[in-house]
Enzyme design. Structure first.
Site, mmCIF file in Angstrom:
data_model
loop_
_atom_site.group_PDB
_atom_site.id
_atom_site.type_symbol
_atom_site.label_atom_id
_atom_site.label_comp_id
_atom_site.label_asym_id
_atom_site.label_seq_id
_atom_site.Cartn_x
_atom_site.Cartn_y
_atom_site.Cartn_z
ATOM 1 N N CYS A 398 5.198 -8.690 9.874
ATOM 2 C CA CYS A 398 4.460 -8.783 10.899
ATOM 3 C C CYS A 398 3.617 -10.335 10.523
ATOM 4 O O CYS A 398 4.082 -11.156 10.615
ATOM 5 C CB CYS A 398 3.182 -7.518 11.061
ATOM 6 S SG CYS A 398 2.377 -7.802 12.789
ATOM 7 N N HIS A 504 6.150 -2.715 11.284
ATOM 8 C CA HIS A 504 5.659 -2.142 10.210
ATOM 9 C C HIS A 504 6.228 -0.780 10.017
ATOM 10 O O HIS A 504 6.889 -0.090 10.807
ATOM 11 C CB HIS A 504 4.010 -1.819 10.587
ATOM 12 C CG HIS A 504 3.196 -2.997 10.601
ATOM 13 N ND1 HIS A 504 2.697 -3.482 9.593
ATOM 14 C CD2 HIS A 504 2.517 -3.411 11.846
ATOM 15 C CE1 HIS A 504 2.153 -4.532 9.992
ATOM 16 N NE2 HIS A 504 1.854 -4.494 11.138
#
Length: 570
Positions: A398, A504
């Site tokens: 991310c 994630h």
């Protein structure tokens, strides 16, 4: 004892009251027409990090195992560890769980799994995500609203937040038998009392019985318990059903004289002494990490000798988020996850101190709540140069993916300072442009193993929570030179040495985790140890840890027969 029930959405006169107008219910009363509403247990602490999240998760699993329809709740959470779940209001509007996604704190996601219910934003309707310089992003019902300083939030937005939380609890209470609510920090802070949403306000609008959690490991536990009870408002003090002492090591009978005195002074029964143990639940916030500038090691207690282990370095970013992404790696036998200061030398065995006699064998850049300001901090520490000189596997997750790119544009949207363009670390030929749009979704993608995840194949599932869009740099011909581990162009990028993705939970997927770990051991040139990750469910271990609460005292205090049921296995 009659269990207090949650207040109705209607005011005493039968009309819709304004935000903040719903009264608490005195003990022993029940709103007319609401007899089927849930009982609420508020797990509140005398201090931060007392073990509230573990106790709440354990209660959720304990009750679920005994046939109780239970759901977790935390009115307001402050955490940069979040999960993407269906937005409760959107689901209520059209009945489609895939209609829209929002963010909740990771602890409530974990507690929902412990309760065996699908997580929604109702389980954590108000989330504050700090980004630095005294500002936090306000998230209501899973949707990001804006960034505010604390004073502005409390002056201008707290009433809206309270109403969002109250309505979320009302929906949960109508749908379940028991709601296990978790407080925040200490329940007895006089300076916060009038706007303490997670503790005082929850106790009132939910009609909750309160279980106080007291950390005995730090010392001063009994004074903390007495002081907490003394400082509570009268109406909230009456709701305290009991207390538990957590993190105790040794012979609990030695505590008996102190427990008797405290019970006599306060009238609050100490219901259990919970021994020190870590059931393995994901950490909620950065209190579980080393302070900035310090080092911490995870995963060394796996029974694997240091000479057969590898070390994965993780820079301890000031605004680190979703660091639970690293926990599946730390549970792998032979993998040491080392959080490092930003000025640490990656090739220095002493800096890592992982026992392997080597420096870093791989590097993972975690998520960050503020990519731009963390990149500025990394540059000031000279980290990009040291990472570019490192020749082992590198993964960015991310915000870490954004950091690995060549540049970030429109950067002022993310930063707390006015800045347009910032050069990245430059290990992936991509650039990120920020906008005010925020992507929040759960997703499953096909992965084509490449670079540090060569060998990964099949599907991987996880979630995305980010601002900014990442694309290959240059013209269309240049873009073709970027490896695409996923079909979606912006979902990730890779080279032979670096891999970046917005996903994630990547390492929660066994295929991706094994590919990365195998690659690190191959890079070092040692054989990966046999064996699987830590066995057993962390939810079951949390329930076992607090099983003494089911012996009768708490059950009597809360009016929950299921807690006293010793015939159902736990």
């Amino acid at each position: 004892m009659t269990v207090a029930r949650p207040a109705s959405a209607l005011d005493p006169n039968g009309g819709d009251g304004p935000p903040g107008s719903v009264p608490y219910l005195p003990l022993g009363t029940e709103p007319v027409g609401q007899s089927q509403m849930a009982s609420t247990i508020l797990v509140a602490g005398t201090a931060s990090y007392a073990g509230k999240s573990t106790v709440a998760a354990g209660l959720c699993r304990l009750l679920a195992d005994r046939g109780v329809d239970v759901a977790p709740f935390k009115a307001q959470n402050m955490s940069n560890n979040a999960r993407a779940v269906p937005r409760a209001e959107a689901v209520a509007d059209d009945g489609d769980a895939d209609t829209a996604f929002g963010e909740i704190g990771v602890s409530q996601y974990v507690q929902a799994r412990a309760a065996r219910v699908p997580a929604t934003t109702d389980h954590n309707p108000v989330l504050l995500k700090p980004r630095g310089d005294g500002e936090s992003q306000l998230v209501l019902d899973g949707e990001a609203v804006a960034h505010y300083e604390a004073g502005e939030y409390y002056d201008d937005h707290w009433e809206r937040a309270r109403e969002t939380a109250r309505r979320a609890h009302e929906r949960l209470a109508a749908a379940h038998e028991v709601v296990v609510a978790e407080g925040a920090g200490s329940i007895a802070e006089p300076n916060l009392r009038e706007r303490d949403l997670a503790n005082i306000e929850t106790a009132r609008f939910a009609g909750a019985e309160i279980l106080l959690v007291v950390d005995i490991e730090r010392g001063g536990a009994f004074a903390s318990l007495v002081g907490t009870v003394e400082l509570l408002p009268d109406d909230v003090r009456e709701r305290v059903a009991g207390a538990v002492l957590t993190k105790f090591r040794g012979d609990a009978s030695l505590l008996d004289p102190a427990i008797e005195e405290v019970e006599e002074r306060t009238g609050v029964p100490v219901l259990d002494v919970i021994h020190h143990d870590d059931p393995g639940l994901p950490a909620e916030d950065s209190v579980d990490l080393p302070a900035e500038g310090e080092r911490a090691l995870r995963g060394r207690d796996d029974g694997v000798t240091d000479d057969r282990a590898v070390a994965v370095a993780v820079p301890r970013l000031p605004r680190i988020s979703n660091f639970t992404d690293l926990e599946p790696l730390a549970r792998e036998p032979g993998v040491r996850v080392v959080y490092l200061p930003l000025d640490a030398e990656l090739d220095d065995p002493g800096a890592l101190d992982a026992g392997t006699g080597r420096g870093a064998d791989a590097v993972v850049l975690p998520g960050t709540k503020n990519t731009v300001d963390d990149l500025r901090t990394l540059r000031a520490a000279g980290f990009p140069e040291r990472l570019r000189a490192f020749d082992g596997p590198i993964v960015g997750l991310c915000g870490g993916y954004q950091l690995l790119g060549e540049r970030i544009t429109n950067a002022g949207i993310e930063s707390t300072v006015d800045i347009d363009t910032l050069e990245g670390i430059g290990l992936l030929p991509v650039e990120t442009r920020f906008s005010r749009d925020k992507r929040v979704e759960r997703t499953t993608r096909r992965i084509e193993g490449t670079g540090p995840l060569a060998g990964a194949a099949g599907s991987v599932s996880g979630y995305e929570i980010h601002m900014g869009e990442t694309r290959p740099v240059g013209d269309e011909t240049d873009a073709l030179t970027v490896e695409r581990p996923f079909p979606d162009v912006g979902a990730g990028a890779a080279t032979d040495r670096a891999f970046g993705t917005y996903l994630h939970g990547l390492f929660e997927n066994e295929n991706a985790r094994d590919a990365f770990v195998d690659g690190v051991f191959a890079y070092v040139g040692i054989q990966r140890p046999d064996g699987g990750s830590v066995a057993g469910s962390p939810y079951d271990r949390a329930a076992d840890l607090i099983a003494g609460l089911g012996s009768g005292a708490l059950a009597d205090g809360l009016g929950l027969d299921a807690l006293a049921d010793e015939e159902t296995g736990r």
